[in-house]
Each structure stands twice: as structure tokens, then as C-alpha cells.
Design a protein around this motif. Sequence first.
Motif, mmCIF file in Angstrom:
data_model
loop_
_atom_site.group_PDB
_atom_site.id
_atom_site.type_symbol
_atom_site.label_atom_id
_atom_site.label_comp_id
_atom_site.label_asym_id
_atom_site.label_seq_id
_atom_site.Cartn_x
_atom_site.Cartn_y
_atom_site.Cartn_z
ATOM 1 N N ARG A 1 0.831 -1.210 0.000
ATOM 2 C CA ARG A 1 0.000 0.000 0.000
ATOM 3 C C ARG A 1 0.861 1.254 0.000
ATOM 4 O O ARG A 1 0.562 2.221 -0.711
ATOM 5 N N GLU A 2 1.946 1.260 0.775
ATOM 6 C CA GLU A 2 2.825 2.421 0.815
ATOM 7 C C GLU A 2 3.481 2.668 -0.543
ATOM 8 O O GLU A 2 3.601 3.808 -0.996
ATOM 9 N N ALA A 3 3.895 1.600 -1.213
ATOM 10 C CA ALA A 3 4.490 1.723 -2.544
ATOM 11 C C ALA A 3 3.472 2.291 -3.529
ATOM 12 O O ALA A 3 3.799 3.119 -4.389
ATOM 13 N N GLN A 4 2.237 1.844 -3.379
ATOM 14 C CA GLN A 4 1.150 2.323 -4.243
ATOM 15 C C GLN A 4 0.933 3.824 -4.034
ATOM 16 O O GLN A 4 0.792 4.593 -4.988
ATOM 17 N N ILE A 5 0.912 4.230 -2.783
ATOM 18 C CA ILE A 5 0.702 5.643 -2.459
ATOM 19 C C ILE A 5 1.893 6.482 -2.888
ATOM 20 O O ILE A 5 1.735 7.584 -3.430
ATOM 21 N N LEU A 6 3.098 5.966 -2.706
ATOM 22 C CA LEU A 6 4.298 6.693 -3.122
ATOM 23 C C LEU A 6 4.288 6.937 -4.624
ATOM 24 O O LEU A 6 4.654 8.019 -5.091
ATOM 25 N N LYS A 7 3.856 5.950 -5.390
ATOM 26 C CA LYS A 7 3.776 6.118 -6.844
ATOM 27 C C LYS A 7 2.816 7.258 -7.194
ATOM 28 O O LYS A 7 3.102 8.082 -8.069
ATOM 29 N N LEU A 8 1.687 7.312 -6.510
ATOM 30 C CA LEU A 8 0.714 8.376 -6.760
ATOM 31 C C LEU A 8 1.285 9.732 -6.331
ATOM 32 O O LEU A 8 1.020 10.757 -6.972
ATOM 33 N N MET A 9 2.086 9.743 -5.276
ATOM 34 C CA MET A 9 2.742 10.978 -4.838
ATOM 35 C C MET A 9 3.688 11.494 -5.915
ATOM 36 O O MET A 9 3.763 12.692 -6.174
ATOM 37 N N THR A 10 4.421 10.577 -6.562
ATOM 38 C CA THR A 10 5.353 10.989 -7.619
ATOM 39 C C THR A 10 4.611 11.543 -8.830
ATOM 40 O O THR A 10 5.179 12.285 -9.634
ATOM 41 N N GLU A 11 3.340 11.182 -8.951
ATOM 42 C CA GLU A 11 2.528 11.663 -10.069
ATOM 43 C C GLU A 11 1.796 12.954 -9.724
ATOM 44 O O GLU A 11 1.022 13.467 -10.529
ATOM 45 N N GLY A 12 2.030 13.466 -8.500
ATOM 46 C CA GLY A 12 1.507 14.775 -8.133
ATOM 47 C C GLY A 12 0.143 14.795 -7.485
ATOM 48 O O GLY A 12 -0.455 15.856 -7.334
ATOM 49 N N TYR A 13 -0.369 13.632 -7.082
ATOM 50 C CA TYR A 13 -1.696 13.598 -6.466
ATOM 51 C C TYR A 13 -1.631 14.017 -4.997
ATOM 52 O O TYR A 13 -0.675 13.688 -4.286
ATOM 53 N N SER A 14 -2.652 14.734 -4.545
ATOM 54 C CA SER A 14 -2.726 15.175 -3.162
ATOM 55 C C SER A 14 -3.228 14.042 -2.269
ATOM 56 O O SER A 14 -3.709 13.009 -2.761
ATOM 57 N N ASN A 15 -3.150 14.244 -0.958
ATOM 58 C CA ASN A 15 -3.661 13.244 -0.016
ATOM 59 C C ASN A 15 -5.138 12.953 -0.268
ATOM 60 O O ASN A 15 -5.573 11.801 -0.244
ATOM 61 N N MET A 16 -5.915 14.009 -0.482
ATOM 62 C CA MET A 16 -7.353 13.828 -0.702
ATOM 63 C C MET A 16 -7.620 13.033 -1.972
ATOM 64 O O MET A 16 -8.463 12.132 -1.997
ATOM 65 N N GLU A 17 -6.896 13.353 -3.038
ATOM 66 C CA GLU A 17 -7.079 12.635 -4.302
ATOM 67 C C GLU A 17 -6.676 11.170 -4.158
ATOM 68 O O GLU A 17 -7.355 10.274 -4.675
ATOM 69 N N ILE A 18 -5.585 10.914 -3.430
ATOM 70 C CA ILE A 18 -5.143 9.543 -3.208
ATOM 71 C C ILE A 18 -6.186 8.769 -2.409
ATOM 72 O O ILE A 18 -6.508 7.620 -2.729
ATOM 73 N N ALA A 19 -6.718 9.409 -1.383
ATOM 74 C CA ALA A 19 -7.747 8.767 -0.555
ATOM 75 C C ALA A 19 -8.957 8.379 -1.404
ATOM 76 O O ALA A 19 -9.502 7.271 -1.271
ATOM 77 N N GLN A 20 -9.366 9.273 -2.283
ATOM 78 C CA GLN A 20 -10.528 8.996 -3.136
ATOM 79 C C GLN A 20 -10.229 7.897 -4.139
ATOM 80 O O GLN A 20 -11.072 7.016 -4.378
#
Length: 215
Positions: free
Chosen positions: A158-177
Motif C-alpha cells: 500500500r505504501e508503494a502504491q501511495i508513493l507512486k501516486l505521490m510521484t505523479e503529483g496527487y494530493s492526499n485527498m485525491e489519493i484517498a478517493q
Amino acid sequence: MTQNILIVEDHELTRFGLKTTFDGVDYVGEIFEAESAETAIEIFKNNSIDIIIMDLGLPKMNGIEATKHIKSLDKEVKIVMLTSHNDEKEVLNSLKAGANAYCSKEINPQRLVQVVQSVADGAAWFDPSVAHIVLKASANTPDLDAENNSKDYDLTTREAQILKLMTEGYSNMEIAQMLVISINTTKAHVANILQKLEVDDRLQAALKALKNKIV
């Protein structure tokens, strides 16, 4: 929580257009305006400013110099760099100065509203047209040795998944959704990621992840 915005732009018509774009937006509180970096610094010193939309090509003191100065006063303020061209040197200098986002002036106004909201939430965002410059810089920056490059950061799936989304510029709220999890759970994962990567913020985490091909 509303965010007070300072728009720094020397062209009056463009400044008016930016103000109009953010007028009435839910997360926006007060909107301040400055036609120069010098005026922007004075406004920043005398008011509570959360986000600055900074024109790069300002007269006298340019946007990069202004960003350095303002970040030296308050490293927590978020700065969105706005420019009409994507020069590699300017992109990298903006990043070094502490800019949290780098946007083309051709960006769709509603997309800019989304980008600013993401930056307020802690995300870093770069226009797709300059993403290759940021990637190249992260790959060439000699700040990690071979041992660190091969280090196992022990990220969960899950952390790797979230980190990938972080590198793509998504915010916490967008990642949560996107992942259908709560914002608090997302924030907890992000905090764990920063700790495991031994970095201070999301931008450093994203650059480290890209450089070391963690995701």
C-alpha cells in the motif's frame, strides 16, 4: 480550512484573470495582488499568506529570486510558479528555490484551481511538459551513494502504491478517493513513507523515489 492566496503578476490583465479564476472558490479565503516581487514580499510580511501564485518573468527581481527570499522568511508557504515557457534551467532553479509547483500559463483555469488545492494539501505538481526535466534532474543529482541506491526501504504494498501516486503529483485527498480509504489513513501512510525514506517532505520523497526507482 480556507487558504489566503497572493497573486504575483506584472501584467494587469493576466492578474485580473487569475483573480477572477479564484474568486468564489471554496477553499480560497482572501486574495491579495502584487505587480512585482518587491511588492509581493511586503504584502507577505504584513499579511497571513498560505499560497503564492508567482509569475516567473517579473521585472527587476524575478520569480525565482522572489521565491528564495519568501521561502527564507517562511519555508511552509506554498509557491506555485507560473510561466509562459519551459526553460530547463528555470525549471531546475525554481525547484531549488523551493517552488511547490511549476505550471504553464496555458493551463486550463479549472485545472489550475485543482493544482493549487493539491499543493495546499501538500502535493508537488509539475506541468507534464516539464516532467522529463524533473525526472532527469532526480536521476543525475549526486546526493545518494551506491549503498543508498540499493537500500531496501521496506515499504508495504500500500505504501508503494501511495508513493507512486505521490510521484505523479496527487494530493492526499485525491489519493484517498482513488484508493477508497480515509484521508486520515492516507496521511498516516504518507507519514510512514517519509520516515522510511528518511526525507522531510513529499517533494523529497517523490524525487528520491524517482531517482532510486523505488516505484
